[in-house]
Design a protein around this motif. Structure first.
Motif, short mmCIF file in Angstrom:
data_model
loop_
_atom_site.label_atom_id
_atom_site.label_comp_id
_atom_site.label_asym_id
_atom_site.label_seq_id
_atom_site.Cartn_x
_atom_site.Cartn_y
_atom_site.Cartn_z
N ALA A 90 0.84 -1.20 0.00
CA ALA A 90 0.00 0.00 0.00
C ALA A 90 0.87 1.25 0.00
O ALA A 90 1.89 1.32 0.71
N ALA A 91 0.48 2.23 -0.80
CA ALA A 91 1.29 3.45 -0.96
C ALA A 91 0.73 4.60 -0.13
O ALA A 91 -0.46 4.67 0.15
N ASN A 92 1.62 5.52 0.23
CA ASN A 92 1.22 6.77 0.86
C ASN A 92 1.18 7.84 -0.23
O ASN A 92 2.19 8.48 -0.54
N LEU A 93 0.02 8.02 -0.84
CA LEU A 93 -0.12 8.98 -1.93
C LEU A 93 -0.04 10.42 -1.43
O LEU A 93 0.36 11.32 -2.19
N THR A 94 -0.44 10.67 -0.19
CA THR A 94 -0.39 12.04 0.33
C THR A 94 1.06 12.54 0.37
O THR A 94 1.34 13.70 0.07
N SER A 152 -4.47 7.85 1.54
CA SER A 152 -5.28 8.03 0.33
C SER A 152 -5.53 9.51 0.08
O SER A 152 -5.27 10.36 0.93
N ILE A 153 -6.04 9.80 -1.12
CA ILE A 153 -6.33 11.17 -1.53
C ILE A 153 -7.79 11.27 -1.94
O ILE A 153 -8.31 10.36 -2.61
N THR A 154 -8.44 12.33 -1.57
CA THR A 154 -9.79 12.61 -2.06
C THR A 154 -9.70 13.61 -3.20
O THR A 154 -9.13 14.69 -3.04
N THR A 179 -12.14 8.76 -4.10
CA THR A 179 -11.03 8.47 -3.21
C THR A 179 -10.01 7.66 -4.00
O THR A 179 -10.35 6.68 -4.66
N LEU A 180 -8.75 8.08 -3.92
CA LEU A 180 -7.69 7.49 -4.71
C LEU A 180 -6.70 6.78 -3.79
O LEU A 180 -6.18 7.38 -2.85
N THR A 181 -6.47 5.48 -4.04
CA THR A 181 -5.47 4.71 -3.31
C THR A 181 -4.51 4.09 -4.33
O THR A 181 -4.74 4.16 -5.53
N ALA A 182 -3.44 3.48 -3.85
CA ALA A 182 -2.47 2.91 -4.79
C ALA A 182 -1.65 1.82 -4.13
O ALA A 182 -1.49 1.79 -2.90
#
Length: 788
Positions: free
Chosen positions: A283-287, A371-373, A385-388
């Motif tokens: 799991a990535a930290n997109l923030t 994640s990012i909104t 909501t964006l996850t990666a």
């Protein structure tokens, strides 16, 4: 990454070593430590049942049954019993099957001539090529339930992979439809077993030279098969629908399946490196990414027949809480700033009615979970909501990675040996919407005559009270009060999926039930008559609902319909709505539903690696692909070819009258024909999918000509005589020394697009036809016209 089971083994070994190195007192205090109780593991192994295969518990996960691993040999019916294993081993390690030369496949009664390997997850008692795919996904980091669900979706089934499909397909306690579905899984297993064996034989030398393990090679092969599953399944369905006994060779030998399922041998080490990296994704930290390096995007393709390369960076300023986006596109060999406006997209249902959406997103929130909104500036209802998943790509081959993950063009501008630098990272994005979204698809790429009330999006249907299919104008015209008897002309409802000469019509009953019928257009009956045939292949439900004052039909799409043919992986719910004077097609996506868009983005190091090593001169010889022939070529009623006997397969020939009916159906009312002026002094060429020439027809002005087949070495050339008859059909005749016709071909024009011709042909050959229009091969192709 070290496998957790290997880690446990090492830890256990270390514990034993520590215990043994203690004092004599420790030994005397434990004078007898009982051995773990031995248990048995029983099951079956099949593509068809396999007799004489080695079955073991793969304790070291190396895809080999080693001498010290609990093993046995399968017997009649594919039965096996492993003895001497501990319960911990059975509960902790997968099953492995070595299918060696000489093993008997009970499907054919013959010995296997090319070896292959299969496996099954912990807990399985049935081992097959299908369970091998499940185990492959588990080894790549998926949870077992996720791996099973993913493959069920790809195969268009809800059946359990732990079940013995050989036995279940003849289980009288099951309904005929369920038996047929198990039979289809059996066919898929037969085909994929052969593909595994063929690939193993093909890559063996290259793998040995590269020093790759069998584990690595099997993983690459199964990955390739999973990527090709949709093509494999579609080809299996096509062969099944031809009738007669199913022969897996007919699928395995098809060009489309071969091209999709064959592992390339020229970069095996790079392929393994990418696969190993993918298994370690986390799991990535997109923030953190978006507020430091930024999210870097690469897109490429063809637009208007021209090369279209673009890249962009999205950054978020923590101090000002604002989003900035910089975009670049390739113009005359140089990347320049791209300030083109965003294009309108689909219609979105809001409280104000249907409103055109856009792709105008900005970052709204950086969430604690990384994640990012994303907020849509034009329509806040479209928030996502964006996850990666984060992947370290240091040292990986850039060209190969982009080829696998970034479409058709960027990789063509990278040299073969370019690699990512230390610290390079890639991120596979996933999205979920924060609101329920109701969408009507919007596009304008169709011909004007195909528009309905000014829109290309129309629902083609067999409506109540209508003799012919056509655009649906009202929702009510799609509903049936009672179920039909399954006759094609009595099934009311919309077409929801297509593939070649087949489509699916859904019968929407007033009680909320939906019946999905697969229609075989212009199939051949047992009596030889060309008919339309319907078969019920799925059922589900639908609802008539009101949202923001708009009436909608929401239809639950079964998995096998979602993945049917050219349906392009449609979402779970099909939306139908009246808009602008007709029924339109769309989709409903529930709030929180996650979808993977197969979109990869990069950190700054990886972005610079790509841009610094790109070589635009490599694009000088890149040409746009030929238009997709899927809709251009009408393959209704085409014959299959028997390669062994060099003639059309029995049961797939047609009479000339049947051929003419197929031509009329393919033309769909269009009046097109050949003329002598167009053909004389010209060549017609056909091409393989890779762009290489397949066949060239030459037409001289004196009525003579030649055909050159480029599939043989050297190319084979045969002379013929030709003319265009009064019906606009191109007639080609090959005569023997006595002046008698040995081969006669009638070629009909189906559709024309510039210099591209969609054609259908009827061929008689004296070697297998009486030459009286009663027995002929029907074939279809796309040809391109050139001057001599």
């Amino acid at each position: 990454m070290m496998n957790i089971q290997k880690l446990l083994l090492i830890s256990l070994a270390g514990s034993i070593l520590c215990a043994c190195s203690g004092s004599d007192y420790a030994k005397e205090s434990n004078p007898s430590i009982p051995e773990p109780a031995a248990v048995t593991k029983t099951g079956k192994v099949a593509d068809g049942y396999l007799v004489g295969a080695t079955v073991c518990l793969d304790l070291n996960l190396n895809k080999t049954c080693d001498p010290d691993e609990p093993s046995t040999t399968s017997t009649a019916g594919g039965d096996f019993t492993i003895t001497g294993a501990t319960q911990e081993q059975i509960d902790g390690f997968p099953l492995l099957v070595e299918v060696t030369v000489g093993v008997i496949d009970e499907d054919t009664g013959e010995a296997i001539t090319q070896p292959y390997t299969m496996s099954a997850p912990v807990g399985y008692e049935f081992v097959s090529p299908l369970t091998t795919m499940v185990q492959n996904e588990v080894e790549q980091g998926s949870e077992l339930s996720d791996a099973e669900t993913s493959l069920q979706t790809l195969l268009g089934t809800s059946l359990d992979f732990t079940q013995d499909y050989v036995a279940q397909q003849v289980n009288d306690e099951l309904g005929s439809e369920e038996q047929e579905e198990y039979q289809r899984l059996h066919h898929i297993a037969q085909v994929t077993a052969q593909i595994i064996a063929n690939n193993l034989a093909a890559v063996q030398v290259a793998a040995d030279t590269a020093g790759l393990s069998l584990d690595d090679v099997i993983g690459l092969i199964v990955d390739q098969i999973i990527d090709a599953l949709e093509i494999i399944v579609n080809e299996i369905e096509f062969v099944e629908n031809q009738g007669g006994e199913f022969n897996p060779d007919d699928v395995v030998d098809s060009d489309e399946v071969t091209n999709a399922s064959t592992v390339p041998t020229d970069n095996l080490e790079d392929q393994v490196a990418i696969r190993d990296a993918e298994a370690q994704a986390a799991a990535a930290n997109l923030t953190e990414l978006v507020s430091s390096d930024g999210i870097n995007i690469f897109e490429g393709g063809f637009h208007g027949g021209m090369i279209d390369l673009r890249y962009a960076t999205i950054l978020y300023d923590l101090d000002t809480q604002t989003t900035s986006e910089t975009r670049f596109k390739l113009v005359e060999g140089v990347f320049v700033a791209d300030d083109s406006s965003l294009e309108d997209e689909d219609l979105i249902l809001t409280e104000q009615g249907w409103i055109m959406g856009s792709d105008n997103f900005a970052i709204g929130d950086l969430n604690d979970d990384g994640s990012i909104t994303l907020i849509n500036k034009d329509l806040p209802i479209l928030s996502e909501t964006l996850t990666a998943e984060q992947l370290s790509i240091s040292g990986l081959n850039i060209k190969l990675f982009l080829e696998e993950n970034n479409g058709e063009l960027w990789h063509k501008a990278l040299p073969e040996a370019a690699t990512f630098a230390e610290g390079a990272e890639a991120f596979e994005l996933s999205f979920s919407n924060t609101n329920d979204i109701y969408t009507i698809f919007n596009w304008d790429g169709c011909e004007p005559e195909h528009m309905v009330e000014g829109m290309c999006n129309s629902v083609w249907a067999h409506t109540a009270g209508s003799e012919m299919d056509g655009p649906a104008i009202t929702l009510d015209s799609l509903v049936s009060a009672t179920a039909s008897d399954g006759m094609v002309n009595k099934i009311v409802g919309p077409h929801v999926a297509w593939h070649g000469s087949r489509s699916v019509i859904v019968e929407m009953l007033a009680n909320g039930t939906s019946n999905f019928y697969k229609i075989e257009w212009q199939a051949k009956s047992d009596s030889g008559e060309v008919v339309n045939v319907a078969s019920l292949i799925a059922t589900s439900s639908w609802q008539d609902t009101l949202v923001h004052g708009k009436r909608l039909f929401l239809l639950i799409m079964p998995e096998n319909i979602q993945d049917f043919g050219d349906n392009d992986d449609q979402d779970n719910v099909l939306l139908l709505a009246e808009y602008q004077g007709a029924v339109r097609r769309g989709e409903f996506v529930e709030s929180g539903e996650e979808f993977d868009d197969d979109e990869w983005v990069y950190n700054l190091i990886a972005k610079n690696d790509i841009l610094n090593q790109v070589d635009l001169s490599l694009l000088n010889h890149v040409t746009p692909p030929e238009p997709d022939a899927g809709d251009f070529i009408c393959r209704d009623g085409d014959s299959d070819w028997d390669e062994v006997n060099d003639r059309p397969k029995e049961g797939t020939t047609r009479t000339f009258a049947e051929y003419q009916a197929l031509v009329a159906n393919c033309r769909d009312g269009e009046l097109v024909s050949f003329s002598t002026d167009v053909i004389a002094n010209h060549r017609l060429k056909s091409y393989h999918s890779d762009g290489t020439i397949e066949t060239i027809f030459v037409f001289n002005t004196d009525g003579t000509g030649s055909i050159t087949e480029h599939d043989v070495e050297p190319p084979m050339v045969e002379d013929f005589h030709w003319n265009v008859n009064s019906s606009g059909e191109l007639i080609i005749e090959m005569r023997n020394s006595a002046g008698t016709n040995d081969v006669r071909a009638v070629i009909s024009l189906i559709k024309q697009d510039g210099d591209h011709y969609s054609i259908k042909g009827f061929v008689e050959d004296i070697a297998w036809s009486p030459m009286d229009a009663s027995v002929g091969e029907v074939w279809s192709d796309k040809l391109k016209l050139f001057s001599l």
